[in-house]
Design an enzyme around this catalytic site. Structure first.
Site, mmCIF file in Angstrom:
data_model
loop_
_atom_site.group_PDB
_atom_site.id
_atom_site.type_symbol
_atom_site.label_atom_id
_atom_site.label_comp_id
_atom_site.label_asym_id
_atom_site.label_seq_id
_atom_site.Cartn_x
_atom_site.Cartn_y
_atom_site.Cartn_z
ATOM 1 N N LYS A 57 0.741 -1.253 0.093
ATOM 2 C CA LYS A 57 -0.112 -0.173 0.048
ATOM 3 C C LYS A 57 1.032 1.383 -0.027
ATOM 4 O O LYS A 57 0.743 2.058 -0.720
ATOM 5 C CB LYS A 57 -1.011 0.128 1.173
ATOM 6 C CG LYS A 57 -2.192 -0.943 1.112
ATOM 7 C CD LYS A 57 -2.842 -1.203 2.293
ATOM 8 C CE LYS A 57 -3.813 -2.380 2.232
ATOM 9 N NZ LYS A 57 -4.571 -2.913 3.113
ATOM 10 N N GLN A 101 -4.712 -1.441 9.452
ATOM 11 C CA GLN A 101 -4.651 -2.725 8.786
ATOM 12 C C GLN A 101 -5.264 -3.748 9.790
ATOM 13 O O GLN A 101 -5.073 -3.811 10.900
ATOM 14 C CB GLN A 101 -3.234 -3.023 8.567
ATOM 15 C CG GLN A 101 -3.022 -4.539 8.042
ATOM 16 C CD GLN A 101 -3.513 -4.503 6.353
ATOM 17 O OE1 GLN A 101 -3.163 -3.414 5.511
ATOM 18 N NE2 GLN A 101 -4.012 -5.537 6.076
ATOM 19 N N ASP A 124 -10.900 2.792 3.966
ATOM 20 C CA ASP A 124 -11.474 1.395 3.690
ATOM 21 C C ASP A 124 -13.051 1.644 3.783
ATOM 22 O O ASP A 124 -13.478 0.409 3.345
ATOM 23 C CB ASP A 124 -11.148 0.808 4.981
ATOM 24 C CG ASP A 124 -9.787 -0.077 4.787
ATOM 25 O OD1 ASP A 124 -9.540 -0.499 3.430
ATOM 26 O OD2 ASP A 124 -9.293 -0.718 5.633
#
Ligand code: NAD
Length: 303
Positions: A57, A101, A124
């Site tokens: 990422k 994460q 997200d």
């Protein structure tokens, strides 16, 4: 969707490269108006797979001209300390996107942490405000994997109106938001899951099948109507022929005999997930600077 033509291999790597190029050029436009998009990635603990995801990422962000900030915390970090970091990132005007994460260590309440992220920085798309907004059909930050799948479908099929889509799996990360996005794109949507009966028969009625299950090669040709378009979200590591390999939730070779188009694993949905994370970071920067007048455009979709 024509079963007579040879099946199309849906190339997620090429599609992701196009999305990343779009993001890169839009980042330049944003920078020209004085806004430098930045993504904070928070990793708690040393899970090897999570470390790889975070590294990828950060690398992709840099390639697109997005500044990335890595926050690596030890596995024994207390929830209060993680929440304090999120609050400070929420308050930092130079940070536009925050990604924590997953999975988090068992002693940390995942929902409380995700709910602490400012919905405008929630790249997200897991905050309840964004989940609710998506189900209302509002333009909000949307989970990256299903957003990437929708883009692959639209690139492959064009207008999805009236198509019957079957989504296998009902997770908060993939299945449910996928169903919401397909509804928003005017599909008729059926969601099937571990307690469904007649899975195969329901799938056989689908013009579009999205498999997000986590069961290696669950779906074979027998589950597909001729000419179906198949998106395989699954990533499963198996041991076969004496070696370790990645396979999807779809038996690729079998499905090729029926499908009009199909994503491979790897090289299908995976690259799109990360590309849409970059797209969401850009969208988050715009959301926080509405004066730029630039559209949100996380997901291109008619109302
Ligand atoms: P999950 O475990 O949270 O959810 C799986 C879903 O599948 C559940 O809703 C369950 O009801 C359903 N299910 C389980 N067994 C079933 C069966 N036999 N028949 C029908 N339904 C069944 O998983 P997830 O997070 O949604 O991920 C699904 C898969 O997608 C995994 O392989 C994961 O690694 C992969 N994934 C890939 C990406 C990507 O970027 N390509 C992103 C997220 C997840």
């Amino acid at each position: 969707m024509n079963a007579v033509l040879p099946p199309t291999l849906i190339d997620g790597k090429a599609a992701a490269a196009r999305v990343l190029a779009e993001v890169g050029s839009e980042v330049l436009t944003l920078k020209a108006s004085g806004i430098a998009p930045a993504l904070a990635v928070v990793l708690v603990g040393q899970d090897p797979a999570s470390q790889v995801y975070v590294r990828n990422k950060v690398l992709r962000a840099e390639e697109c001209g997005i500044r990335s900030l890595e926050h690596k915390l030890p596995a024994e970090t207390q929830e209060a300390d993680l929440l304090a970091l999120i609050h400070s990132l929420n308050a930092d005007d130079s940070v536009h996107g925050i990604l924590v994460q997953l999975p988090l260590p068992a002693h940390i309440d995942e929902t409380r942490v995700l709910q602490a992220i400012d919905p405008l920085k929630d790249v997200d798309g897991f905050h309840a405000e964004n989940v609710g907004g998506l189900s209302q059909g509002r333009e909000v930050l949307t989970p990256c994997t299903p957003a990437g799948c929708l883009r692959l479908l639209q690139d492959t099929c064009g207008d999805l109106s009236g198509q019957h889509a079957v989504v296998i799996g009902r997770s908060n990360i993939v299945g449910k938001p996928m169903a919401a996005l397909l509804l928003k794109a005017h599909c008729s949507v059926t969601v099937v899951h571990s307690r469904s009966t007649n899975l195969r028969e329901l799938c056989r009625q689908a013009d579009i099948v999205v498999a997000a299950v986590g069961r290696p090669r669950l779906v074979d040709a027998d589950w597909l109507k001729p000419g179906a378009v198949v998106i395989d979200v699954g990533i499963n590591r198996i041991e076969e022929d004496g070696r370790s390999k990645l396979v999807g939730d779809v038996d690729f070779d079998s499905a090729l005999t029926r499908a009009a188009a199909i994503t491979p694993v790897p090289g299908g949905v995976g690259p799109m997930t990360i590309a849409f994370l970059m797209k969401n970071t850009l969208a988050a920067a715009r959301l926080q600077h509405p004066a730029t007048g630039l559209p949100l455009s996380t997901v291109e979709n008619p109302a």
